[in-house]
Design a protein around this motif. Structure first.
Motif: not given
Ligand code: ZN
Ligand code: ZN
Length: 115
Positions: A46-64
């Motif tokens: 839908d043309d909205t943008w998300d940032i993909i972030l990765r946790c430096r400590l546990c390595g989990e990937i989240v989107t915001e």
């Protein structure tokens, strides 16, 4: 007065309603208190943008979701990272260019039919 958070990466102050720093786009991982590092930008259907972030400590990937206040230059620099240093051999770019050339030929074909 809105409560402010201080970014632990770049030191910018930002209001608590932001889930990540609008300046450098880093965030804090709620679960482990690690630093979330922006690694990619995802343009959704839908043309909205998300940032993909990765946790430096546990390595989990989240989107915001990208906020309006987010630094557009920083977003562009994250988005262009794979182009600047592709994760595949540069020779593969020729194949990709060939594929694009193929599309061009199809366009030309339709153009000819209209004459
Ligand atoms: Zn920051
Ligand atoms: Zn974490």
């Amino acid at each position: 007065m809105a409560e402010e958070l201080k970014c632990r990466i770049c030191g910018a102050n930002f209001s608590k309603e932001h889930t990540h720093c609008p300046n450098c786009l880093s965030g804090r991982h709620e679960e482990c208190d690690g630093t979330l590092e922006p690694i990619a930008v995802w343009v959704k259907q839908d043309d909205t943008w998300d940032i993909i972030l990765r946790c430096r400590l546990c390595g989990e990937i989240v989107t915001e979701a990208v906020c309006q206040d987010d630094n557009p230059i920083k977003i562009m620099s994250i988005a262009s990272k794979p182009i600047a240093s592709p994760p595949f051999p540069i020779e593969k770019l020729n194949e990709m260019t060939d594929l694009m050339g193929g599309n061009g030929t199809i366009d030309g074909y339709y153009y000819d039919k209209r004459k």
